[in-house]
Scaffold this active site. Structure first.
Site: not given
Ligand SMILES: Cc1cc2nc3c(=O)[nH]c(=O)nc-3n(C[C@H](O)[C@H](O)[C@H](O)COP(=O)(O)O)c2cc1C
Length: 352
Positions: A105, A128, A154, A221, A245
């Site tokens: 990330s 981002y 994203t 994404k 997300h």
């Molecule tokens: C704590 C946390 C932080 C996240 N941070 C980002 C991020 O920095 N960038 C991003 O594109 N998605 C982020 N996401 C989304 C994840 O990339 C992903 O789409 C999602 O967690 C998938 O679902 P799952 O947790 O049910 O497997 C984040 C998700 C979580 C849980």
């Protein structure tokens, strides 16, 4: 959910600071989308093939030049240092040891170069686009120089989703962690946190711009519609990730499991389509692959593993998911993800 994942989840809950646990778990708004993600994969039923030689099942997967042991990859997630002192360095080590790709990330809590040095295998960089676009471009260039194989842009985050559990959009992160990769690129006098906020004015030309700046394929994404995916591909996207997300952005957005087929129909013959959100077993992944996904990203379970047992547990959870997928592929009569076809899955009848 696999027993190993359920156990890791409970161990993570005990190991994490309570606010970090809530931040990881949180969804946006009323958490409708976050709450539906896992169950949505169970809205499909399987139509197995029989009398096929499934004595060997091969999970190897190729995605945009990356050779992977299985179609599971680690979704980009912010601030892994909340879960483990080595942060993203432990995650990439654990995932790489399982032969899996990690998407690192923009909000990584360890320097990109340290993460790259710790990675035994391929990794991609999640971008981002921030209000200071120079900041984003500098990061993309650094990621490319450090060995990232693709940029994952994203696009579902013009503003960070409000999460009731954390009383805002995220928990307090000290500046030295929040800006660990950004501080050196700030223009003198800039307020780091403001410059690093998401830019809500993005248009499709940003895809080509980031591809040019980094010299890497750009995967978009956060797409839930075929027409939107097509718009991204026409603007130069080399792939798309169907994602809500983790239910952390637009609440009541359609679950990824239900959005996938439309996106595959629109662009699946042109670019790889990846998917994430609520994938917790080999069977969930089988549904995604049969619907046309090339790879499946896993989010929270990796953070649970990191918190509960560091890199070793990350390897273990990804290997367990792969073992489960290998098993159910054989039961469904397929020898590899590519050997699946959409006829293997049907929407569950709702008139029971
Ligand atoms: C704590 C946390 C932080 C996240 N941070 C980002 C991020 O920095 N960038 C991003 O594109 N998605 C982020 N996401 C989304 C994840 O990339 C992903 O789409 C999602 O967690 C998938 O679902 P799952 O947790 O049910 O497997 C984040 C998700 C979580 C849980």
């Amino acid at each position: 959910m696999l027993a190993l994942l359920a156990d890791l989840r409970e161990r993570a809950r005990s190991a994490l600071r309570p606010d970090a646990w809530e931040y990881y778990e949180a969804g946006a708004g009323d958490e409708v989308t976050a709450g539906e993600a896992e169950a949505a994969w169970r809205d499909f039923r399987l139509r197995p093939r029989v009398l096929r030689d499934v004595s060997r099942v091969d999970l190897r997967t190729r995605a945009l030049g990356a050779d992977l042991a299985s179609p599971f990859a680690v979704a980009p997630m912010a601030f892994h240092a909340l879960a483990h002192p080595d942060g993203e360095c432990a995650t990439v080590r654990g995932a790489g040891d399982a032969g899996c790709l990690t998407v690192v990330s923009t909000r990584a809590s360890r320097p990109l170069e340290d993460v790259a040095a710790a990675a035994p295998g391929p990794w991609w960089f999640q971008a981002y686009v921030m209000r200071d676009r120079g900041l984003t471009e500098a990061l993309v260039q650094r990621a490319a120089a450090a060995g990232a194989g693709a940029v994952v842009l994203t696009v579902d985050t013009p503003h960070v989703g409000r999460k009731q559990r954390v009383g805002g959009v995220r928990i307090g992160i000290p500046d030295d962690e929040y800006l660990v990769n950004l501080a050196r690129h700030l223009v003198p006098g800039a307020v780091g946190r403001e410059a690093a906020e998401q830019d809500p004015s993005l248009t499709p030309d940003v895809i080509g711009r980031l591809a040019e700046v980094g010299g890497l394929p750009v995967v978009v994404k956060g797409v839930l519609r075929g027409d939107e995916a097509l718009r991204c591909v026409q603007a130069g996207a080399a792939g798309v990730v169907v994602s809500t997300h983790g239910g952390r952005q637009l609440d009541r957005a359609l679950p990824s499991a239900h959005a996938l087929a439309d996106v595959v129909a629109a662009v699946g013959d042109r670019v790889p389509v990846l998917v994430d959100g609520g994938v917790r077993s080999g069977t969930d992944a089988l549904v995604a692959l049969a619907l046309g996904a090339t790879a499946v990203l896993v989010g929270r379970p990796v953070l649970w593993a990191l918190a509960a047992g560091g890199a070793v547990a990350v390897t273990e959870v990804l290997e367990e998911l792969a073992a489960d997928l290998r098993h159910v592929l054989a039961l469904a009569g397929a020898t590899s993800p590519a050997d699946l076809d959409p006829a293997v899955v049907v929407p569950r009848r709702v008139d029971r």
